[in-house]
Design a protein around this motif. Structure first.
Motif, PDB file in Angstrom:
ATOM      1  N   LEU A 287      30.629  30.627  85.936  1.00 38.33           N
ATOM      2  CA  LEU A 287      31.670  30.701  84.723  1.00 38.33           C
ATOM      3  C   LEU A 287      31.856  29.469  84.211  1.00 38.33           C
ATOM      4  O   LEU A 287      32.319  29.339  83.148  1.00 38.33           O
ATOM      5  CB  LEU A 287      33.140  31.126  85.501  1.00 38.33           C
ATOM      6  CG  LEU A 287      33.047  32.763  85.893  1.00 38.33           C
ATOM      7  CD1 LEU A 287      34.324  33.293  86.763  1.00 38.33           C
ATOM      8  CD2 LEU A 287      32.923  33.776  84.781  1.00 38.33           C
ATOM      9  N   SER A 288      31.654  28.309  85.041  1.00 34.79           N
ATOM     10  CA  SER A 288      31.851  27.190  84.547  1.00 34.79           C
ATOM     11  C   SER A 288      30.728  26.477  83.877  1.00 34.79           C
ATOM     12  O   SER A 288      30.805  25.239  83.401  1.00 34.79           O
ATOM     13  CB  SER A 288      32.351  26.290  85.812  1.00 34.79           C
ATOM     14  OG  SER A 288      31.376  26.074  86.703  1.00 34.79           O
ATOM     15  N   ARG A 289      29.543  27.215  83.741  1.00 35.23           N
ATOM     16  CA  ARG A 289      28.453  26.813  83.209  1.00 35.23           C
ATOM     17  C   ARG A 289      27.790  27.550  82.065  1.00 35.23           C
ATOM     18  O   ARG A 289      27.252  27.221  81.068  1.00 35.23           O
ATOM     19  CB  ARG A 289      27.350  26.631  84.223  1.00 35.23           C
ATOM     20  CG  ARG A 289      27.438  25.591  84.912  1.00 35.23           C
ATOM     21  CD  ARG A 289      26.118  25.189  85.444  1.00 35.23           C
ATOM     22  NE  ARG A 289      25.694  26.349  86.417  1.00 35.23           N
ATOM     23  CZ  ARG A 289      25.906  26.635  87.718  1.00 35.23           C
ATOM     24  NH1 ARG A 289      26.436  25.745  88.429  1.00 35.23           N
ATOM     25  NH2 ARG A 289      25.409  27.469  88.508  1.00 35.23           N
ATOM     26  N   ASP A 290      28.183  28.896  82.008  1.00 35.30           N
ATOM     27  CA  ASP A 290      27.906  29.981  81.032  1.00 35.30           C
ATOM     28  C   ASP A 290      28.702  30.232  80.072  1.00 35.30           C
ATOM     29  O   ASP A 290      29.731  30.995  80.191  1.00 35.30           O
ATOM     30  CB  ASP A 290      27.221  31.126  81.848  1.00 35.30           C
ATOM     31  CG  ASP A 290      26.249  32.126  80.981  1.00 35.30           C
ATOM     32  OD1 ASP A 290      26.087  31.722  79.844  1.00 35.30           O
ATOM     33  OD2 ASP A 290      26.257  33.099  81.514  1.00 35.30           O
ATOM     34  N   PRO A 291      28.480  30.016  78.971  1.00 37.27           N
ATOM     35  CA  PRO A 291      29.632  30.413  77.799  1.00 37.27           C
ATOM     36  C   PRO A 291      29.845  31.686  77.594  1.00 37.27           C
ATOM     37  O   PRO A 291      30.825  32.266  77.248  1.00 37.27           O
ATOM     38  CB  PRO A 291      29.303  29.570  76.532  1.00 37.27           C
ATOM     39  CG  PRO A 291      27.830  28.927  76.710  1.00 37.27           C
ATOM     40  CD  PRO A 291      27.596  29.109  78.170  1.00 37.27           C
TER      41      PRO A 291
ATOM     42  N   MET B 263      38.871  25.354  84.360  1.00 38.15           N
ATOM     43  CA  MET B 263      37.319  25.099  84.671  1.00 38.15           C
ATOM     44  C   MET B 263      36.483  24.464  83.492  1.00 38.15           C
ATOM     45  O   MET B 263      35.809  23.722  83.559  1.00 38.15           O
ATOM     46  CB  MET B 263      36.742  26.001  85.464  1.00 38.15           C
ATOM     47  CG  MET B 263      37.136  26.036  86.878  1.00 38.15           C
ATOM     48  SD  MET B 263      36.082  27.241  87.823  1.00 38.15           S
ATOM     49  CE  MET B 263      36.062  28.762  86.898  1.00 38.15           C
ATOM     50  N   ALA B 264      37.065  25.151  82.254  1.00 33.72           N
ATOM     51  CA  ALA B 264      36.421  25.076  81.136  1.00 33.72           C
ATOM     52  C   ALA B 264      36.606  23.815  80.152  1.00 33.72           C
ATOM     53  O   ALA B 264      36.192  23.460  79.189  1.00 33.72           O
ATOM     54  CB  ALA B 264      36.337  26.056  80.260  1.00 33.72           C
ATOM     55  N   VAL B 265      38.076  23.095  80.756  1.00 29.08           N
ATOM     56  CA  VAL B 265      38.527  21.856  79.733  1.00 29.08           C
ATOM     57  C   VAL B 265      37.423  20.979  79.602  1.00 29.08           C
ATOM     58  O   VAL B 265      37.373  20.448  78.508  1.00 29.08           O
ATOM     59  CB  VAL B 265      39.852  21.584  80.484  1.00 29.08           C
ATOM     60  CG1 VAL B 265      40.158  20.301  79.733  1.00 29.08           C
ATOM     61  CG2 VAL B 265      40.782  22.483  80.404  1.00 29.08           C
ATOM     62  N   ALA B 266      36.871  20.681  80.484  1.00 32.30           N
ATOM     63  CA  ALA B 266      35.716  19.411  80.427  1.00 32.30           C
ATOM     64  C   ALA B 266      34.439  19.563  79.456  1.00 32.30           C
ATOM     65  O   ALA B 266      33.779  18.965  79.081  1.00 32.30           O
ATOM     66  CB  ALA B 266      35.355  19.114  81.825  1.00 32.30           C
ATOM     67  N   ARG B 267      34.302  21.029  79.233  1.00 35.60           N
ATOM     68  CA  ARG B 267      33.186  21.365  78.314  1.00 35.60           C
ATOM     69  C   ARG B 267      33.514  22.134  77.229  1.00 35.60           C
ATOM     70  O   ARG B 267      33.980  23.384  77.107  1.00 35.60           O
ATOM     71  CB  ARG B 267      32.175  22.334  79.359  1.00 35.60           C
ATOM     72  CG  ARG B 267      31.980  21.765  80.842  1.00 35.60           C
ATOM     73  CD  ARG B 267      30.512  21.845  81.304  1.00 35.60           C
ATOM     74  NE  ARG B 267      29.628  22.344  80.501  1.00 35.60           N
ATOM     75  CZ  ARG B 267      28.610  23.106  80.670  1.00 35.60           C
ATOM     76  NH1 ARG B 267      28.714  23.890  81.971  1.00 35.60           N
ATOM     77  NH2 ARG B 267      27.618  23.135  79.973  1.00 35.60           N
ATOM     78  N   PRO B 268      33.342  21.621  75.976  1.00 37.98           N
ATOM     79  CA  PRO B 268      33.907  22.294  74.645  1.00 37.98           C
ATOM     80  C   PRO B 268      32.957  23.171  74.298  1.00 37.98           C
ATOM     81  O   PRO B 268      33.555  24.377  73.721  1.00 37.98           O
ATOM     82  CB  PRO B 268      33.491  20.841  73.701  1.00 37.98           C
ATOM     83  CG  PRO B 268      33.318  19.735  74.371  1.00 37.98           C
ATOM     84  CD  PRO B 268      32.971  20.071  75.727  1.00 37.98           C
TER      85      PRO B 268
END
Length: 178
Positions: A142-146, A53-58
């Protein structure tokens, strides 16, 4: 009233899980390879899902990397301080209490923070509505909060490394001292 009962059930279930985790942290625990294999598979699946899910957001990948590094560091320290003991029923191990406490506090602290944040930002709004409606992604945080993702990866990398080590060490101990 129905909402209060379901909330109470969730709080009791989480409380029981925390109690069990704390209880396992104190004292010797039996080496049980099947349990470690199941946990390794579970943590690996969760980690891979969140990583996908995190691949698109560095930014998330950076948080994940920090979490993995911190988890590996904790695992290294915890493994160096493990103690093993042979008993009649088999081999037992005792974890390093401070390392386990750090992992537990991170987990509980992050959950508490998110619950407080949701309650303060959206008081009285059901979670599905606050997250964007009925079709919203239930794992959206999880997909927005580092930070949440980083804490998750501390836990995932710590337990994956720790359980893998226990599996290998258990085989070595069984072969050497049966």
């Amino acid at each position: 009233m129905n909402h209060a009962v379901s909330l109470l059930f969730v709080v009791l279930a989480v409380g029981f899980g925390i109690y069990r985790r704390i209880r396992r942290t104190v004292g010797f625990q039996k080496l049980e390879p099947r349990r470690f294999i199941f946990r390794c598979v579970l943590f690996a699946a969760v980690g891979l899902l969140v990583l996908a899910m995190a691949v698109a957001r560095p930014v998330l990948l950076a948080g994940d990397a920090v979490g993995i590094i911190c988890g590996l560091t904790l695992a290294y320290y915890g493994i160096r301080h493990l103690k093993f003991e042979k008993r009649e029923q088999g081999w037992y191990y005792r974890t390093h209490g401070i390392v386990e406490a750090i992992v537990l506090v991170l987990f509980i602290g992050r959950i508490a923070y998110r619950l407080i944040e949701m309650a303060l930002l959206n008081p009285g709004v059901p979670n599905s509505a606050a997250a964007g409606g009925a079709g919203a992604n239930p794992y959206g945080d999880l997909s927005r909060d580092p930070i949440t993702s980083a804490v998750l990866f501390v836990i995932v990398s710590y337990y994956l490394t720790f359980f893998t080590y226990l599996l290998a060490k258990g085989k070595t101990l069984e072969a050497a001292g049966s």
